[in-house]
Design an enzyme around this catalytic site. Sequence first.
Site, PDB file in Angstrom:
ATOM      1  N   LYS A  45       0.811  -1.224   0.000  1.00  0.00           N
ATOM      2  CA  LYS A  45       0.000   0.000   0.000  1.00  0.00           C
ATOM      3  C   LYS A  45       0.840   1.268   0.000  1.00  0.00           C
ATOM      4  O   LYS A  45       0.439   2.295  -0.531  1.00  0.00           O
ATOM      5  CB  LYS A  45      -0.973  -0.012   1.175  1.00  0.00           C
ATOM      6  CG  LYS A  45      -2.113  -0.986   0.952  1.00  0.00           C
ATOM      7  CD  LYS A  45      -3.286  -0.717   1.860  1.00  0.00           C
ATOM      8  CE  LYS A  45      -4.512  -1.498   1.442  1.00  0.00           C
ATOM      9  NZ  LYS A  45      -4.375  -2.959   1.678  1.00  0.00           N
ATOM     10  N   GLU A  82      -9.876   7.129   3.388  1.00  0.00           N
ATOM     11  CA  GLU A  82     -10.756   6.160   4.035  1.00  0.00           C
ATOM     12  C   GLU A  82      -9.916   4.957   4.419  1.00  0.00           C
ATOM     13  O   GLU A  82      -8.863   4.725   3.858  1.00  0.00           O
ATOM     14  CB  GLU A  82     -11.845   5.725   3.064  1.00  0.00           C
ATOM     15  CG  GLU A  82     -11.422   4.631   2.062  1.00  0.00           C
ATOM     16  CD  GLU A  82     -10.320   5.038   1.081  1.00  0.00           C
ATOM     17  OE1 GLU A  82     -10.194   6.248   0.812  1.00  0.00           O
ATOM     18  OE2 GLU A  82      -9.581   4.151   0.605  1.00  0.00           O
ATOM     19  N   SER A 138       1.672  -9.803  -1.139  1.00  0.00           N
ATOM     20  CA  SER A 138       1.315  -8.389  -0.972  1.00  0.00           C
ATOM     21  C   SER A 138       1.621  -7.815   0.403  1.00  0.00           C
ATOM     22  O   SER A 138       1.842  -6.617   0.540  1.00  0.00           O
ATOM     23  CB  SER A 138      -0.163  -8.179  -1.312  1.00  0.00           C
ATOM     24  OG  SER A 138      -0.982  -9.020  -0.519  1.00  0.00           O
TER      25      SER A 138
END
Length: 397
Positions: free
Chosen positions: A99, A121, A384
């Site tokens: 991320k 968010e 990930s």
Amino acid sequence: MKTNTIITRPVAEMLTHEGLYGQYGGRYVPPVLDPALSRVASIFDELASNELFIEKLVEYLQQYTGRPSPLYFAQRLSEKYGCKFFLKREDLNHTGAHKINNTMGQILLAKHGNYKEIVAETGAGQHGVATATVAAMFGLKCKIFMGAVDVERQQLNVNRMKLLGAEVVTTEMGTGTLKDAVDAALMYFIEHPDSYYLLGSQVGPDPYPRIVGYFQSVIGYEARQQILQQNGKLPDAVVACIGGGSNAIGIFSAFLNDLEVQLLGGEGGGNCVPGKTAATLSFGKPAIFQGTHSYCLQDENNEPCSSYSIAAGLDYPGISPQHSFLKDSGRASYFPISDMEAVEAFKILSKTEGIIPAIESSHAIALAIKQFSGSGKSILINLSGRGDKDVDRLEIF
Ligand SMILES: *Cc1c(COP(=O)(O)O)cnc(C)c1O
């Protein structure tokens, strides 16, 4: 050659014409939101091909995030299942997942646009933490919207965000989860022209799917060079987990034109029945949802419905419009992976390789084993994120 000779840079090909991927994508928003999105789009369009900007971004990705992330040949896992598994180690990035590739890129857009505040968010809190991290690094004010239910069940990440200096705003709207946090953040973005909305996955209205795809494409760009160096050829397949679709598009993007390379996405299948799943491409239908045209989970009245997956990061009823396009065109295939299959893969990777994967990433491991066991093929898997956050929650012993 050593891994650190790998050049790190984003290279996403802009497949889209103004945010369209075939019939999918686009910008379906109330007119009041349009100017704010156009402003973000014009900053991105200006910077995405600017060499100085890319140089700066690459410098931060190397010095702060720790790129390039290694490509690891998983020897014991490969022997166990009779094929060659290569893991792209996004779990080793600062903050523990892919991320930060996106938040680092977007905070530079916000700086360039002279925005005064970052708004975002978050569902499980992972994107919130990655955003609060780069906001602290650049000294920008940061507001994170989070559903009341999520605040309750993700205390550790709430505390991390606060420690990083962000304000966590609890929203009581709707079901108190990610979808409602997105609505609240968008509302704030509309009402505060000085705020930059930093969206966390390849979803939402144009320009966000383009922006997120661009900043995550560094994963595939590196992995392609690494596997050519380490294995002497392209992989037979690339496998990733799919929530909104950002880590998957990040690794797929470098192989889209290599038609001999299969692309596979493992969705959060949950219990793999309608109403109890987050496998949007497997169980959903196209609709307009949260600003974009894409597949979406729907109830019997064709209304968007809530999703369920054991993996908080995959638990979203929408999906990237680019993956919708890749599915319909047949270039990529998507499969639901059940909670149980993911937990099994979580344990297997931990025990055979000494790597504890995020429960999200475990969906990719499970899919790779399921599809390619015994095939002898070379499989590139995107790992990930890391799984420390999941150890307490799962019945693992
Ligand atoms: C958020 C998250 C995901 C899912 O998001 P995508 O946008 O589909 O990549 C997957 N893995 C981890 C570790 C995450 O934190």
